[in-house]
Design a protein around this motif. Structure first.
Motif, PDB file in Angstrom:
ATOM      1  N   THR A 130      11.182   6.054  27.116  1.00  0.00           N
ATOM      2  CA  THR A 130      11.538   4.655  26.970  1.00  0.00           C
ATOM      3  C   THR A 130      10.283   3.807  26.756  1.00  0.00           C
ATOM      4  N   ALA A 131      10.270   3.069  25.653  1.00  0.00           N
ATOM      5  CA  ALA A 131       9.087   2.280  25.294  1.00  0.00           C
ATOM      6  C   ALA A 131       9.383   1.480  24.028  1.00  0.00           C
ATOM      7  N   VAL A 132       8.452   0.626  23.697  1.00  0.00           N
ATOM      8  CA  VAL A 132       8.447  -0.011  22.380  1.00  0.00           C
ATOM      9  C   VAL A 132       7.558   0.841  21.481  1.00  0.00           C
ATOM     10  N   TYR A 133       8.095   1.226  20.353  1.00  0.00           N
ATOM     11  CA  TYR A 133       7.390   2.098  19.427  1.00  0.00           C
ATOM     12  C   TYR A 133       6.860   1.299  18.234  1.00  0.00           C
ATOM     13  N   TYR A 134       5.632   1.629  17.828  1.00  0.00           N
ATOM     14  CA  TYR A 134       4.983   0.938  16.722  1.00  0.00           C
ATOM     15  C   TYR A 134       4.472   1.941  15.684  1.00  0.00           C
ATOM     16  N   CYS A 135       4.653   1.640  14.424  1.00  0.00           N
ATOM     17  CA  CYS A 135       3.920   2.375  13.394  1.00  0.00           C
ATOM     18  C   CYS A 135       2.659   1.557  13.105  1.00  0.00           C
ATOM     19  N   VAL A 136       1.567   2.271  12.881  1.00  0.00           N
ATOM     20  CA  VAL A 136       0.280   1.594  12.790  1.00  0.00           C
ATOM     21  C   VAL A 136      -0.565   2.170  11.661  1.00  0.00           C
TER      22      VAL A 136
ATOM     23  N   PHE B   8       0.846  -1.170   0.000  1.00  0.00           N
ATOM     24  CA  PHE B   8       0.000   0.000   0.000  1.00  0.00           C
ATOM     25  C   PHE B   8       0.891   1.232   0.000  1.00  0.00           C
ATOM     26  N   THR B   9       0.314   2.360  -0.385  1.00  0.00           N
ATOM     27  CA  THR B   9       1.068   3.607  -0.460  1.00  0.00           C
ATOM     28  C   THR B   9       0.861   4.414   0.807  1.00  0.00           C
ATOM     29  N   LEU B  10       1.947   4.565   1.573  1.00  0.00           N
ATOM     30  CA  LEU B  10       1.879   5.253   2.867  1.00  0.00           C
ATOM     31  C   LEU B  10       1.237   6.629   2.758  1.00  0.00           C
ATOM     32  N   SER B  11       1.607   7.373   1.748  1.00  0.00           N
ATOM     33  CA  SER B  11       1.176   8.756   1.650  1.00  0.00           C
ATOM     34  C   SER B  11      -0.316   8.904   1.394  1.00  0.00           C
ATOM     35  N   SER B  12      -0.988   7.822   1.065  1.00  0.00           N
ATOM     36  CA  SER B  12      -2.423   7.881   0.776  1.00  0.00           C
ATOM     37  C   SER B  12      -3.280   7.651   2.008  1.00  0.00           C
ATOM     38  N   TYR B  13      -2.654   7.315   3.108  1.00  0.00           N
ATOM     39  CA  TYR B  13      -3.406   6.933   4.309  1.00  0.00           C
ATOM     40  C   TYR B  13      -2.906   7.681   5.541  1.00  0.00           C
ATOM     41  N   THR B  14      -3.785   7.761   6.521  1.00  0.00           N
ATOM     42  CA  THR B  14      -3.386   8.258   7.825  1.00  0.00           C
ATOM     43  C   THR B  14      -2.566   7.182   8.530  1.00  0.00           C
ATOM     44  N   MET B  15      -1.418   7.583   9.011  1.00  0.00           N
ATOM     45  CA  MET B  15      -0.542   6.653   9.713  1.00  0.00           C
ATOM     46  C   MET B  15      -0.236   7.205  11.103  1.00  0.00           C
ATOM     47  N   ASN B  16      -0.089   6.299  12.037  1.00  0.00           N
ATOM     48  CA  ASN B  16       0.128   6.675  13.419  1.00  0.00           C
ATOM     49  C   ASN B  16       1.389   6.031  13.987  1.00  0.00           C
ATOM     50  N   TRP B  17       1.918   6.683  14.989  1.00  0.00           N
ATOM     51  CA  TRP B  17       2.947   6.096  15.853  1.00  0.00           C
ATOM     52  C   TRP B  17       2.355   5.986  17.253  1.00  0.00           C
ATOM     53  N   VAL B  18       2.519   4.836  17.857  1.00  0.00           N
ATOM     54  CA  VAL B  18       2.108   4.640  19.242  1.00  0.00           C
ATOM     55  C   VAL B  18       3.284   4.004  19.970  1.00  0.00           C
ATOM     56  N   ARG B  19       3.237   4.038  21.287  1.00  0.00           N
ATOM     57  CA  ARG B  19       4.302   3.429  22.080  1.00  0.00           C
ATOM     58  C   ARG B  19       3.710   2.747  23.309  1.00  0.00           C
TER      59      ARG B  19
ATOM     60  N   VAL C  73       1.318   8.609  20.006  1.00  0.00           N
ATOM     61  CA  VAL C  73       2.446   9.528  19.942  1.00  0.00           C
ATOM     62  C   VAL C  73       2.267  10.581  18.855  1.00  0.00           C
ATOM     63  N   ALA C  74       1.937  10.142  17.648  1.00  0.00           N
ATOM     64  CA  ALA C  74       1.880  11.093  16.534  1.00  0.00           C
ATOM     65  C   ALA C  74       1.070  10.503  15.397  1.00  0.00           C
ATOM     66  N   ARG C  75       0.634  11.400  14.521  1.00  0.00           N
ATOM     67  CA  ARG C  75      -0.162  10.985  13.374  1.00  0.00           C
ATOM     68  C   ARG C  75       0.177  11.870  12.188  1.00  0.00           C
ATOM     69  N   VAL C  76       0.195  11.262  11.010  1.00  0.00           N
ATOM     70  CA  VAL C  76       0.305  12.035   9.777  1.00  0.00           C
ATOM     71  C   VAL C  76      -0.866  11.634   8.898  1.00  0.00           C
TER      72      VAL C  76
END
Length: 116
Positions: free
Chosen positions: A93-99, A27-38, A48-51
């Motif tokens: 300090t955490a485990v970080y995930y892109c989602v 899939f194309t990342l730039s076409s979707y909302t993507m998040n970072w969580v920890r 954590v963040a969203r684009v």
């Protein structure tokens, strides 16, 4: 199959910098909302963040705890996303995930440890 593969992270002293990258496939990342969580040890997930992509371009949103220190960028050619983390604190300090919540796709998680 939609897949997210992460790299980066590691151990750094307080005040240092690290980055975590997330590479997407099917899939194309730039076409979707993507998040970072920890998730810190023994604690729940923390957003954590969203684009997101809008008609006016990309929109970046950050949790108050990281605002001004963390930055999300996207490389549309490589189909990757990066979380740049500066002025890191022990509480980061955490485990970080892109989602990709819409697809239910998670990266495998990346350890970030901030310790002296």
């Amino acid at each position: 199959e939609v897949q997210l593969v992460q790299s980066g992270g590691g151990l750094v002293q307080p005040g240092g910098s690290l980055s975590v990258s997330c590479a997407a496939s099917e899939f194309t990342l730039s076409s979707y909302t993507m998040n970072w969580v920890r998730q810190a040890a023994g604690k729940g997930l923390q957003w954590v963040a969203r684009v997101s992509s809008t008609s006016r371009g990309s929109r970046y949103t950050y949790a108050d705890a990281v605002k001004g220190r963390f930055t999300v960028t996207r490389d549309n050619v490589k189909n990757t996303m990066r979380l740049q983390m500066n002025n890191l604190k022990p509480e980061d300090t955490a485990v970080y995930y892109c989602v990709h919540f819409t697809q239910g796709a998670w990266g495998q998680g990346t350890d970030v440890t901030v310790s002296s």
